[in-house]
Design an enzyme around this catalytic site. Structure first.
Site, PDB file in Angstrom:
ATOM      1  N   LYS A  71       0.827  -1.217   0.000  1.00  0.00           N
ATOM      2  CA  LYS A  71       0.000   0.000   0.000  1.00  0.00           C
ATOM      3  C   LYS A  71       0.860   1.266   0.000  1.00  0.00           C
ATOM      4  O   LYS A  71       0.594   2.194  -0.740  1.00  0.00           O
ATOM      5  CB  LYS A  71      -0.929   0.025   1.221  1.00  0.00           C
ATOM      6  CG  LYS A  71      -1.859  -1.155   1.340  1.00  0.00           C
ATOM      7  CD  LYS A  71      -2.838  -1.006   2.490  1.00  0.00           C
ATOM      8  CE  LYS A  71      -2.195  -0.967   3.853  1.00  0.00           C
ATOM      9  NZ  LYS A  71      -1.537  -2.224   4.270  1.00  0.00           N
ATOM     10  N   ARG A 127      -8.951   0.941  10.038  1.00  0.00           N
ATOM     11  CA  ARG A 127      -8.475  -0.423  10.272  1.00  0.00           C
ATOM     12  C   ARG A 127      -9.471  -1.204  11.109  1.00  0.00           C
ATOM     13  O   ARG A 127      -9.253  -2.383  11.377  1.00  0.00           O
ATOM     14  CB  ARG A 127      -7.151  -0.361  11.015  1.00  0.00           C
ATOM     15  CG  ARG A 127      -5.934  -0.732  10.169  1.00  0.00           C
ATOM     16  CD  ARG A 127      -4.739  -0.635  11.071  1.00  0.00           C
ATOM     17  NE  ARG A 127      -3.557  -1.279  10.618  1.00  0.00           N
ATOM     18  CZ  ARG A 127      -2.576  -0.687   9.954  1.00  0.00           C
ATOM     19  NH1 ARG A 127      -2.693   0.563   9.558  1.00  0.00           N
ATOM     20  NH2 ARG A 127      -1.488  -1.353   9.673  1.00  0.00           N
ATOM     21  N   ARG A 153      11.537  -6.113   3.930  1.00  0.00           N
ATOM     22  CA  ARG A 153      11.219  -4.679   3.806  1.00  0.00           C
ATOM     23  C   ARG A 153      12.202  -3.819   4.593  1.00  0.00           C
ATOM     24  O   ARG A 153      12.584  -4.136   5.708  1.00  0.00           O
ATOM     25  CB  ARG A 153       9.804  -4.411   4.324  1.00  0.00           C
ATOM     26  CG  ARG A 153       9.485  -2.906   4.303  1.00  0.00           C
ATOM     27  CD  ARG A 153       8.049  -2.632   4.292  1.00  0.00           C
ATOM     28  NE  ARG A 153       7.405  -2.875   5.564  1.00  0.00           N
ATOM     29  CZ  ARG A 153       6.098  -2.699   5.752  1.00  0.00           C
ATOM     30  NH1 ARG A 153       5.327  -2.296   4.759  1.00  0.00           N
ATOM     31  NH2 ARG A 153       5.564  -2.929   6.919  1.00  0.00           N
ATOM     32  N   ARG A 197      11.894  -1.786  10.257  1.00  0.00           N
ATOM     33  CA  ARG A 197      10.902  -1.400  11.273  1.00  0.00           C
ATOM     34  C   ARG A 197      10.858  -2.435  12.402  1.00  0.00           C
ATOM     35  O   ARG A 197      10.908  -3.628  12.133  1.00  0.00           O
ATOM     36  CB  ARG A 197       9.513  -1.310  10.632  1.00  0.00           C
ATOM     37  CG  ARG A 197       9.293  -0.027   9.862  1.00  0.00           C
ATOM     38  CD  ARG A 197       8.050  -0.045   9.016  1.00  0.00           C
ATOM     39  NE  ARG A 197       6.842  -0.517   9.687  1.00  0.00           N
ATOM     40  CZ  ARG A 197       5.622  -0.453   9.151  1.00  0.00           C
ATOM     41  NH1 ARG A 197       5.451   0.083   7.955  1.00  0.00           N
ATOM     42  NH2 ARG A 197       4.577  -0.916   9.798  1.00  0.00           N
ATOM     43  N   ARG A 246       0.427  -8.889  13.615  1.00  0.00           N
ATOM     44  CA  ARG A 246      -0.228  -7.915  12.736  1.00  0.00           C
ATOM     45  C   ARG A 246      -1.163  -8.607  11.752  1.00  0.00           C
ATOM     46  O   ARG A 246      -2.243  -8.089  11.440  1.00  0.00           O
ATOM     47  CB  ARG A 246       0.826  -7.076  11.992  1.00  0.00           C
ATOM     48  CG  ARG A 246       1.443  -6.019  12.905  1.00  0.00           C
ATOM     49  CD  ARG A 246       2.779  -5.546  12.389  1.00  0.00           C
ATOM     50  NE  ARG A 246       2.638  -4.757  11.185  1.00  0.00           N
ATOM     51  CZ  ARG A 246       3.584  -4.648  10.253  1.00  0.00           C
ATOM     52  NH1 ARG A 246       4.719  -5.307  10.387  1.00  0.00           N
ATOM     53  NH2 ARG A 246       3.387  -3.897   9.203  1.00  0.00           N
TER      54      ARG A 246
HETATM   55  P1  AMP Z   1       1.336   0.662   9.000  1.00  0.00           P
HETATM   56  O1  AMP Z   1       2.494   1.534   8.671  1.00  0.00           O
HETATM   57  O2  AMP Z   1       0.069   1.045   8.308  1.00  0.00           O
HETATM   58  O3  AMP Z   1       1.666  -0.813   8.846  1.00  0.00           O
HETATM   59  O4  AMP Z   1       1.031   0.875  10.571  1.00  0.00           O
HETATM   60  C1  AMP Z   1       2.005   0.531  11.542  1.00  0.00           C
HETATM   61  C2  AMP Z   1       1.330   0.380  12.899  1.00  0.00           C
HETATM   62  O5  AMP Z   1       0.740   1.625  13.299  1.00  0.00           O
HETATM   63  C3  AMP Z   1       0.176  -0.628  12.939  1.00  0.00           C
HETATM   64  O6  AMP Z   1       0.612  -1.968  13.099  1.00  0.00           O
HETATM   65  C4  AMP Z   1      -0.582  -0.119  14.163  1.00  0.00           C
HETATM   66  O7  AMP Z   1       0.058  -0.474  15.362  1.00  0.00           O
HETATM   67  C5  AMP Z   1      -0.471   1.397  14.003  1.00  0.00           C
HETATM   68  N1  AMP Z   1      -1.596   1.913  13.185  1.00  0.00           N
HETATM   69  C6  AMP Z   1      -1.530   2.442  11.933  1.00  0.00           C
HETATM   70  N2  AMP Z   1      -2.747   2.797  11.493  1.00  0.00           N
HETATM   71  C7  AMP Z   1      -3.617   2.466  12.475  1.00  0.00           C
HETATM   72  C8  AMP Z   1      -5.022   2.554  12.618  1.00  0.00           C
HETATM   73  N3  AMP Z   1      -5.801   3.044  11.641  1.00  0.00           N
HETATM   74  N4  AMP Z   1      -5.577   2.117  13.784  1.00  0.00           N
HETATM   75  C9  AMP Z   1      -4.820   1.633  14.779  1.00  0.00           C
HETATM   76  N5  AMP Z   1      -3.483   1.491  14.705  1.00  0.00           N
HETATM   77  C10 AMP Z   1      -2.874   1.913  13.574  1.00  0.00           C
END
Ligand code: AMP
Length: 209
Positions: free
Chosen positions: A13, A88, A122, A155, A166
């Site tokens: 994404k 989410r 990644r 990360r 996740r």
């Molecule tokens: P991402 O970069 O989208 O993979 O997000 C990394 C982490 O940020 C996720 O695993 C969550 O812990 C937190 N996070 C990101 N977006 C959300 C969301 N919409 N709701 C809750 N936690 C989020």
């Protein structure tokens, strides 16, 4: 155009959003990136969410919704946006519908086996957030971002235990949004398995661009 990018972690994404920014001239709003900047800056928000994120769990709905509401109120998001990683959960989607009306939800369709392969390799730029991969999208110098010169790192939540968590969280809390948005007639599916240029093509076709 107001777009949501939906899909499991590692579906690509963020990588696709970086391409879509050039195509659509819209801001890329990634809740994960906002949280990571807050952690790097050691702000109150960053200190609050670090442990939750490192464990692969979700930040609470109320805090996340407030963050997105404020971000979408900014001038650059008025003509449209690419919302990556939000909503989410169903409560987040319900909240979003009260303050913004989304045009399309792009569902990045990919099997778990590909997700695991992608997340294992990644790498991310600490400064500009660009995504790389040690096999599929390898920077010349593995430690230096070719786009901005920032440091490239892995990360904390891309470690194996966090990745499993996740994926579990995605299936339980986020995947129900696929049906939720399909029923509203907003969903478009994009095959996210190929390499990025082909996914860009799939994306353009799905949106009629
Ligand atoms: P991402 O970069 O989208 O993979 O997000 C990394 C982490 O940020 C996720 O695993 C969550 O812990 C937190 N996070 C990101 N977006 C959300 C969301 N919409 N709701 C809750 N936690 C989020």
């Amino acid at each position: 155009m107001k777009l949501i990018f939906l899909g499991p972690p590692g579906a690509g994404k963020g990588t696709l959003a970086a391409k879509a920014v050039d195509i659509l001239k819209l801001p890329h709003i990634s809740t994960g990136a906002i949280f990571r900047s807050a952690i790097a800056a050691q702000s109150t928000l960053g200190l609050k969410v670090k442990a939750v994120i490192d464990a692969g769990k979700l930040v609470d709905d109320a805090a996340t919704i407030e963050l997105v509401k404020e971000r979408l109120a900014q001038a650059d998001a008025q003509a449209g946006y690419i919302l990556d990683g939000f909503p989410r959960t169903i409560p987040q989607a319900e909240a979003l519908s009260a303050f913004s009306s989304v045009d399309k939800v792009v569902n990045f369709d990919i099997p778990d086996s590909s997700v695991l392969e992608r997340l294992g390799g990644r790498r991310v730029c600490r400064k500009c957030g660009a995504n790389y991969h040690i096999v599929f999208n390898k920077p010349k110098n593995e430690k230096v971002c070719p786009a901005c010169g920032g440091e490239i790192y892995t990360r904390d939540d891309d470690r194996e235990e966090a990745v499993q968590k996740r994926l579990e969280v995605y299936r339980a809390q986020t995947a129900p949004l696929i049906d939720y948005y399909r029923k509203k007639g907003l969903l478009v599916d994009v095959d996210a398995r190929p390499l990025v240029d082909e996914v860009v093509g799939n994306f353009k076709k799905a949106l009629g661009l």
